[in-house]
Enzyme design. Structure first.
Site, PDB file in Angstrom:
ATOM      1  N   TYR A   1       0.651  -1.173   0.077  1.00  0.00           N
ATOM      2  CA  TYR A   1      -0.007   0.243   0.012  1.00  0.00           C
ATOM      3  C   TYR A   1       0.809   1.164   0.035  1.00  0.00           C
ATOM      4  CZ  TYR A   1      -0.074  -0.558   5.292  1.00  0.00           C
ATOM      5  OH  TYR A   1       0.407  -0.749   6.858  1.00  0.00           O
ATOM      6  N   CYS A   2       0.375   2.362  -0.827  1.00  0.00           N
ATOM      7  CA  CYS A   2       0.973   3.566  -0.838  1.00  0.00           C
ATOM      8  C   CYS A   2       2.470   3.248  -1.300  1.00  0.00           C
ATOM      9  CB  CYS A   2       1.202   4.337   0.501  1.00  0.00           C
ATOM     10  SG  CYS A   2       1.626   6.089   0.265  1.00  0.00           S
ATOM     11  N   PRO A   3       2.630   2.356  -2.653  1.00  0.00           N
ATOM     12  CA  PRO A   3       4.014   2.139  -3.011  1.00  0.00           C
ATOM     13  C   PRO A   3       4.655   3.506  -3.726  1.00  0.00           C
ATOM     14  CG  PRO A   3       2.165   1.793  -4.906  1.00  0.00           C
ATOM     15  CD  PRO A   3       1.563   2.104  -3.385  1.00  0.00           C
TER      16      PRO A   3
END
Length: 270
Positions: free
Chosen positions: A136-138
């Protein structure tokens, strides 16, 4: 981190204080510029999903927000880009503030400074920098161990100060965090395909404690971060708790808090 004195502040926010987290970021940016001193801010928020500005574009965001609420998480729209991340009592946020002009550090150099900081905290871990696309949130400056992400970063700048913000999963159930965000995006996309949002795979994320194979508390982690700071200057843990009570700081904090309040309205009027 070449300043002779580094001031630190540690805050554990209550659920109702969630907007303080990013309001303090803005106010501390001002203070960093004003004092020309490096600051490290450690903070935590319980059971919160912090959304990025891009998350406002999700076609069924209301349904995703309702799902998070049902799962026991409050939501906060931060004042920076990126995507959703989880905050809870096993996740530590570390913000490194530096008095710096925009030309002093490139974006890459600023991120590398924080990556080096984390590596120095756990020198026996082989930290890698680079995007973990199914986390998540790369981001380009994800921090990972053996292909599993432990931390993400963002930064913010003014004309005379810089903050590099890190969230790092110290302990807790990372699978559960990842599943939460995966379901949030599945619900909020409602069957649509949009490559701007990650297809979260819990297998590509982990915690520092799991990688160490040992018990690790957030307080222990903060102590380790502080120990690294002592190698770069004198640690001052007394001045900031006093300075943040000063009227001038409180005025900046209040203005930043009002900005955060206005931003939250977008979650109901997107």
């Amino acid at each position: 981190m070449t300043q002779t004195t580094i001031a630190t502040l540690t805050q554990h926010y209550q659920p109702e204080e969630m907007l303080d987290s990013f309001a303090y970021m803005n106010a501390l940016l001002w203070l960093t510029s004003e004092r020309q001193q490096a600051i490290v801010h450690y903070w935590q928020l319980p059971q919160t999903v912090i959304l990025g500005l891009l998350d406002q574009k999700l076609p069924q965001l209301d349904a995703g927000l309702a799902q998070l609420k049902q799962a026991g998480y409050q939501t906060l729209l931060r004042n920076s880009g990126g995507l959703a991340v989880v905050a809870d009592l096993g996740v530590l946020n570390v913000s490194l503030f530096l008095p710096a002009h925009r030309s002093d550090y490139s974006i890459t150099a600023a991120y590398q400074l924080m990556a080096d900081y984390v590596q120095a905290v756990w020198p026996n871990l082989n930290l890698t920098t680079g995007e973990i696309s199914q986390s998540y949130c790369p981001g380009d400056y994800d921090l990972s161990l053996n292909g599993q992400k432990i931390a993400g970063m963002s930064q913010r700048r003014t004309e005379s100060a810089l903050v590099i913000m890190l969230y790092i999963s110290i302990n807790g159930n990372q699978d559960q965090r990842s599943q939460l965000i995966r379901h949030f995006y599945q619900t909020s996309l409602a069957g649509q395909t949009d490559d701007r949002f990650p297809k979260v795979d819990p297998a590509v994320m982990t915690t520092v404690a799991d990688q160490l194979g040992a018990v690790l508390t957030v307080d222990t982690a903060i102590a380790r971060f502080n120990h690294v700071l002592t190698q770069h200057g004198t640690l001052d843990q007394q001045v900031l708790p006093k300075l943040i009570e000063e009227p001038e700081f409180q005025a900046h904090l209040a203005a930043a808090y009002r900005q955060m309040q206005r931003r939250q309205a977008r979650l109901t009027t997107h």
